[in-house]
Write a protein that holds these residues in place. Structure first.
Motif, PDB file in Angstrom:
ATOM      1  N   THR A  28      17.906 -83.373 -59.508  1.00 16.80           N
ATOM      2  CA  THR A  28      17.918 -82.484 -58.355  1.00 16.80           C
ATOM      3  C   THR A  28      19.302 -82.196 -57.973  1.00 16.80           C
ATOM      4  O   THR A  28      20.286 -82.906 -58.037  1.00 16.80           O
ATOM      5  N   PHE A  29      19.854 -80.665 -58.277  1.00 20.21           N
ATOM      6  CA  PHE A  29      21.235 -80.359 -57.967  1.00 20.21           C
ATOM      7  C   PHE A  29      21.514 -80.050 -56.594  1.00 20.21           C
ATOM      8  O   PHE A  29      22.501 -79.987 -56.092  1.00 20.21           O
ATOM      9  N   SER A  30      20.395 -79.303 -55.867  1.00 20.36           N
ATOM     10  CA  SER A  30      20.580 -78.772 -54.671  1.00 20.36           C
ATOM     11  C   SER A  30      21.124 -79.602 -53.458  1.00 20.36           C
ATOM     12  O   SER A  30      21.660 -79.315 -52.563  1.00 20.36           O
ATOM     13  N   SER A  31      20.805 -80.968 -53.551  1.00 24.24           N
ATOM     14  CA  SER A  31      21.145 -81.772 -52.505  1.00 24.24           C
ATOM     15  C   SER A  31      22.392 -82.715 -52.770  1.00 24.24           C
ATOM     16  O   SER A  31      22.666 -83.627 -51.979  1.00 24.24           O
ATOM     17  N   TRP A  53      26.179 -79.258 -49.765  1.00 18.99           N
ATOM     18  CA  TRP A  53      24.991 -79.328 -50.803  1.00 18.99           C
ATOM     19  C   TRP A  53      24.404 -77.815 -50.431  1.00 18.99           C
ATOM     20  O   TRP A  53      23.830 -77.239 -51.409  1.00 18.99           O
ATOM     21  N   LEU A  54      24.286 -77.100 -49.431  1.00 18.81           N
ATOM     22  CA  LEU A  54      23.953 -75.854 -48.837  1.00 18.81           C
ATOM     23  C   LEU A  54      24.966 -74.898 -49.212  1.00 18.81           C
ATOM     24  O   LEU A  54      24.896 -73.565 -49.122  1.00 18.81           O
ATOM     25  N   ARG A  72      28.325 -72.056 -54.840  1.00 19.08           N
ATOM     26  CA  ARG A  72      27.214 -72.530 -55.649  1.00 19.08           C
ATOM     27  C   ARG A  72      26.049 -71.578 -55.547  1.00 19.08           C
ATOM     28  O   ARG A  72      25.742 -71.182 -54.532  1.00 19.08           O
ATOM     29  N   ASN A  73      25.188 -71.843 -56.720  1.00 13.16           N
ATOM     30  CA  ASN A  73      23.921 -71.163 -56.614  1.00 13.16           C
ATOM     31  C   ASN A  73      22.769 -72.082 -56.855  1.00 13.16           C
ATOM     32  O   ASN A  73      22.495 -72.605 -57.924  1.00 13.16           O
ATOM     33  N   ASN A  74      22.205 -72.616 -55.909  1.00 17.82           N
ATOM     34  CA  ASN A  74      21.511 -73.820 -56.281  1.00 17.82           C
ATOM     35  C   ASN A  74      19.863 -73.185 -56.886  1.00 17.82           C
ATOM     36  O   ASN A  74      19.532 -74.018 -57.615  1.00 17.82           O
ATOM     37  N   ALA A  75      19.541 -72.244 -56.758  1.00 15.22           N
ATOM     38  CA  ALA A  75      18.588 -71.701 -57.524  1.00 15.22           C
ATOM     39  C   ALA A  75      18.969 -71.676 -58.897  1.00 15.22           C
ATOM     40  O   ALA A  75      17.825 -71.724 -59.790  1.00 15.22           O
ATOM     41  N   ASN A  77      21.208 -73.886 -60.244  1.00 17.30           N
ATOM     42  CA  ASN A  77      21.827 -74.979 -60.654  1.00 17.30           C
ATOM     43  C   ASN A  77      23.361 -74.794 -61.204  1.00 17.30           C
ATOM     44  O   ASN A  77      23.823 -75.476 -62.134  1.00 17.30           O
TER      45      ASN A  77
END
Length: 124
Positions: A28-31, A53-54, A72-75, A77
């Motif tokens: 998991t990258f987004s957290s 993280w956000l 960052r672009n969590n979608a 990664n």
């Protein structure tokens, strides 16, 4: 486990720009809190920028404030470092890092995962 792969380094002239990317995989990258560090020859690795993280909170080293932007672009990664108005003293290997935790950190010790680095060289 998180794997990180940097790209986008290169040789540019003083005043030029580069955009570094850090692609994350394996977990998991987004957290995770993320950051960029640099290491010049003969020097210790030092903090450049960090992002929560956000992505709503960012920290920068004084030496890069106003010139570098972390995002960052969590979608996807992926984390980025837009580097503008580059100076010869920015020459270094640049490493992305991921923490196991949320939050935001300047300390190297807060990061558990590291990429292999990408070289940035600024000619005068």
């Amino acid at each position: 486990q998180v794997q990180l792969l940097e790209s986008g380094g290169g040789l540019v002239q003083t005043g030029g720009s580069l955009r570094l990317s850090c692609a994350a995989s394996g977990s998991t990258f987004s957290s995770n809190a993320m950051g960029w560090f640099s290491q010049a020859p003969g020097k210790e690795r030092e903090f450049v920028a960090a992002i929560s993280w956000l992505g709503g909170i960012t920290y920068y080293a004084d030496s890069v404030k106003g010139r570098f932007t972390i995002s960052r672009n969590n979608a996807e990664n992926t984390m980025y470092l837009q580097m503008n108005s580059l100076k010869p003293e920015d020459t270094a290997g640049y490493y992305c890092a991921a923490s196991r935790r949320g939050g935001i950190f300047r300390e190297e010790s807060a990061y558990a995962y590291w990429g292999q680095g990408t070289q940035v060289t600024i000619s005068s």
